[in-house]
Design a protein around this motif. Structure first.
Motif, PDB file in Angstrom:
ATOM      1  N   GLU A  14       0.829  -1.207   0.000  1.00 17.64           N
ATOM      2  CA  GLU A  14       0.000   0.000   0.000  1.00 17.64           C
ATOM      3  C   GLU A  14       0.865   1.260   0.000  1.00 17.64           C
ATOM      4  N   ALA A  15       2.003   1.214  -0.692  1.00 11.70           N
ATOM      5  CA  ALA A  15       2.937   2.342  -0.679  1.00 11.70           C
ATOM      6  C   ALA A  15       2.297   3.625  -1.221  1.00 11.70           C
ATOM      7  N   GLU A  16       1.335   3.489  -2.133  1.00 12.31           N
ATOM      8  CA  GLU A  16       0.705   4.668  -2.728  1.00 12.31           C
ATOM      9  C   GLU A  16      -0.245   5.376  -1.768  1.00 12.31           C
ATOM     10  N   THR A  17      -0.725   4.671  -0.749  1.00 10.09           N
ATOM     11  CA  THR A  17      -1.795   5.227   0.078  1.00 10.09           C
ATOM     12  C   THR A  17      -1.519   5.243   1.577  1.00 10.09           C
ATOM     13  N   ILE A  18      -0.597   4.420   2.055  1.00  8.82           N
ATOM     14  CA  ILE A  18      -0.475   4.238   3.505  1.00  8.82           C
ATOM     15  C   ILE A  18      -0.029   5.516   4.213  1.00  8.82           C
ATOM     16  N   ALA A  19       0.823   6.324   3.572  1.00 11.09           N
ATOM     17  CA  ALA A  19       1.284   7.565   4.214  1.00 11.09           C
ATOM     18  C   ALA A  19       0.126   8.525   4.428  1.00 11.09           C
ATOM     19  N   SER A  20      -0.676   8.756   3.395  1.00 10.32           N
ATOM     20  CA  SER A  20      -1.807   9.684   3.523  1.00 10.32           C
ATOM     21  C   SER A  20      -2.861   9.126   4.474  1.00 10.32           C
ATOM     22  N   THR A  21      -3.048   7.797   4.465  1.00 10.73           N
ATOM     23  CA  THR A  21      -4.003   7.177   5.377  1.00 10.73           C
ATOM     24  C   THR A  21      -3.596   7.403   6.825  1.00 10.73           C
ATOM     25  N   LEU A  22      -2.329   7.180   7.131  1.00 10.14           N
ATOM     26  CA  LEU A  22      -1.847   7.356   8.499  1.00 10.14           C
ATOM     27  C   LEU A  22      -1.856   8.823   8.917  1.00 10.14           C
ATOM     28  N   PHE A  23      -1.518   9.697   7.995  1.00  6.71           N
ATOM     29  CA  PHE A  23      -1.529  11.131   8.310  1.00  6.71           C
ATOM     30  C   PHE A  23      -2.946  11.586   8.670  1.00  6.71           C
ATOM     31  N   GLU A  24      -3.909  11.225   7.828  1.00  3.88           N
ATOM     32  CA  GLU A  24      -5.291  11.617   8.077  1.00  3.88           C
ATOM     33  C   GLU A  24      -5.813  10.989   9.368  1.00  3.88           C
ATOM     34  N   LEU A  25      -5.460   9.728   9.584  1.00  3.98           N
ATOM     35  CA  LEU A  25      -5.912   9.024  10.779  1.00  3.98           C
ATOM     36  C   LEU A  25      -5.385   9.697  12.047  1.00  3.98           C
ATOM     37  N   LYS A  26      -4.114  10.037  12.060  1.00  4.68           N
ATOM     38  CA  LYS A  26      -3.535  10.686  13.240  1.00  4.68           C
ATOM     39  C   LYS A  26      -4.137  12.066  13.461  1.00  4.68           C
ATOM     40  N   GLU A  27      -4.421  12.780  12.376  1.00  6.77           N
ATOM     41  CA  GLU A  27      -5.045  14.098  12.502  1.00  6.77           C
ATOM     42  C   GLU A  27      -6.400  14.004  13.189  1.00  6.77           C
ATOM     43  N   VAL A  28      -7.193  13.031  12.791  1.00  5.33           N
ATOM     44  CA  VAL A  28      -8.525  12.855  13.375  1.00  5.33           C
ATOM     45  C   VAL A  28      -8.430  12.398  14.820  1.00  5.33           C
ATOM     46  N   LEU A  29      -7.576  11.409  15.092  1.00  6.91           N
ATOM     47  CA  LEU A  29      -7.480  10.863  16.444  1.00  6.91           C
ATOM     48  C   LEU A  29      -6.898  11.876  17.427  1.00  6.91           C
ATOM     49  N   ASN A  30      -6.022  12.747  16.962  1.00  6.61           N
ATOM     50  CA  ASN A  30      -5.456  13.779  17.841  1.00  6.61           C
ATOM     51  C   ASN A  30      -6.510  14.770  18.317  1.00  6.61           C
ATOM     52  N   ASN A  31      -7.590  14.870  17.560  1.00 10.34           N
ATOM     53  CA  ASN A  31      -8.685  15.773  17.938  1.00 10.34           C
ATOM     54  C   ASN A  31      -9.832  15.045  18.628  1.00 10.34           C
ATOM     55  N   THR A  32      -9.585  13.782  18.996  1.00  3.72           N
ATOM     56  CA  THR A  32     -10.582  12.982  19.689  1.00  3.72           C
ATOM     57  C   THR A  32     -10.003  12.582  21.035  1.00  3.72           C
ATOM     58  N   SER A  33     -10.382  13.285  22.068  1.00  2.72           N
ATOM     59  CA  SER A  33      -9.728  13.125  23.372  1.00  2.72           C
ATOM     60  C   SER A  33     -10.466  12.206  24.328  1.00  2.72           C
ATOM     61  N   GLU A  34     -11.710  11.822  23.997  1.00  4.29           N
ATOM     62  CA  GLU A  34     -12.491  11.074  24.978  1.00  4.29           C
ATOM     63  C   GLU A  34     -12.068   9.609  25.093  1.00  4.29           C
ATOM     64  N   LEU A  35     -11.322   9.094  24.109  1.00 13.00           N
ATOM     65  CA  LEU A  35     -10.879   7.716  24.140  1.00 13.00           C
ATOM     66  C   LEU A  35      -9.361   7.633  23.949  1.00 13.00           C
ATOM     67  N   LYS A  36      -8.794   6.539  24.449  1.00 16.51           N
ATOM     68  CA  LYS A  36      -7.365   6.302  24.287  1.00 16.51           C
ATOM     69  C   LYS A  36      -7.160   5.435  23.049  1.00 16.51           C
ATOM     70  N   TYR A  37      -6.569   6.023  22.010  1.00 13.56           N
ATOM     71  CA  TYR A  37      -6.361   5.316  20.748  1.00 13.56           C
ATOM     72  C   TYR A  37      -4.893   4.943  20.560  1.00 13.56           C
ATOM     73  N   GLU A  38      -4.687   3.806  19.909  1.00 14.12           N
ATOM     74  CA  GLU A  38      -3.348   3.427  19.470  1.00 14.12           C
ATOM     75  C   GLU A  38      -3.464   2.850  18.065  1.00 14.12           C
ATOM     76  N   ILE A  39      -2.530   3.190  17.209  1.00 20.53           N
ATOM     77  CA  ILE A  39      -2.514   2.697  15.834  1.00 20.53           C
ATOM     78  C   ILE A  39      -1.514   1.554  15.724  1.00 20.53           C
ATOM     79  N   LEU A  40      -1.914   0.486  15.085  1.00 21.94           N
ATOM     80  CA  LEU A  40      -1.009  -0.637  14.808  1.00 21.94           C
ATOM     81  C   LEU A  40      -1.136  -1.015  13.341  1.00 21.94           C
ATOM     82  N   VAL A  41      -0.046  -0.900  12.604  1.00 22.40           N
ATOM     83  CA  VAL A  41      -0.012  -1.348  11.210  1.00 22.40           C
ATOM     84  C   VAL A  41       0.636  -2.726  11.176  1.00 22.40           C
TER      85      VAL A  41
END
Length: 246
Positions: A14-41
């Protein structure tokens, strides 16, 4: 109660998409404080430079030494969730099709104890990318098959955007279908009397890479999943009869 949520992202070339996917995901999760999130690829032995991109993104990852396929890759994430005592695991594609703003929406029914498994469905409101006509026919077929086997109607049976609570995580750590697991594992969930719920989400067209299901592979996919679902259903029913015989 504070819930811990693991976002499991299976990745194969997924070299074409994984960077943008992770960037967008972290942006959204950083603005969501009510839960404790962790990303695992979970990198399924990609042959492109996906692993290098994942490392640069500075997220937790598991680099599988051999290619396990989608079932083994996702189960690896669930095993990590169980070992580290996460309350909820969310399966999330790395190809750009899933919108992370809906993560909070699919975990909420679990937090409210309304469901053990929540599936993000593109067909409830029929908005966003609806997939191709032939794929929609295939999805309807699997919906009918699940309904026949376990009397449960799930519209978006192939959706890889789903959340599991700790009970469902424990079950899929014992067994998870090897290839194209999403429709088949519904049989497992219903057999264990888990409550399944679909919630509407908007999905997007793949922004890069190539789907593993195309052409003649689509027919093989339908056949393989049908046989897998049927044999799983039979095995579970036989197991229940043996348990009740004692």
């Amino acid at each position: 109660m504070s819930y811990s949520v693991l976002i499991v992202i299976p990745c194969y070339n997924e070299a074409e998409t994984i960077a943008s996917t992770l960037f967008e995901l972290k942006e959204v999760l950083n603005n969501t404080s009510e839960l404790k999130y962790e990303i695992l690829v979970v990198n399924d032995c990609s042959t492109d430079n996906s692993l290098d991109i994942i490392k640069q993104a500075k997220v937790n990852y598991i680099d599988l030494p051999i290619n396990l396929g989608i079932g083994g890759t996702v189960q690896t994430g669930y095993l990590y969730a169980q070992k580290n005592n996460f309350d909820i695991a969310v399966q999330f594609d790395g190809d750009g099709q899933h919108d992370p703003v809906y993560i909070s929406k699919i975990v909420q029914p679990i937090i409210e104890r309304k469901a053990n498994v929540v599936i993000g469905s593109r067909f409830l409101n029929k908005e966003g990318f609806q997939s191709s006509f032939l794929r929609r026919l295939g999805i309807r077929y699997f919906s009918l098959l699940n309904n026949i086997l376990v009397k449960t109607k799930i519209l978006d049976t192939t959706s890889g955007f789903r959340a599991l609570d700790s009970k469902a995580i424990e079950e899929v750590c014992k067994y998870y279908p090897e290839n194209y697991p999403e429709p088949e594992v519904i049989v497992l969930f219903v057999n264990n009397k888990f409550k399944l719920l679909e919630v509407p989400v908007l999905m997007r067209a793949r922004t890069g890479g190539v789907s593993s299901i195309s052409g003649l592979k689509a027919l093989f996919y339908m056949f393989k999943v049908s046989i897998g679902s049927l044999f799983l259903y039979i095995r579970l029913k036989i197991g229940q009869k043996n348990d009740n015989s004692f």
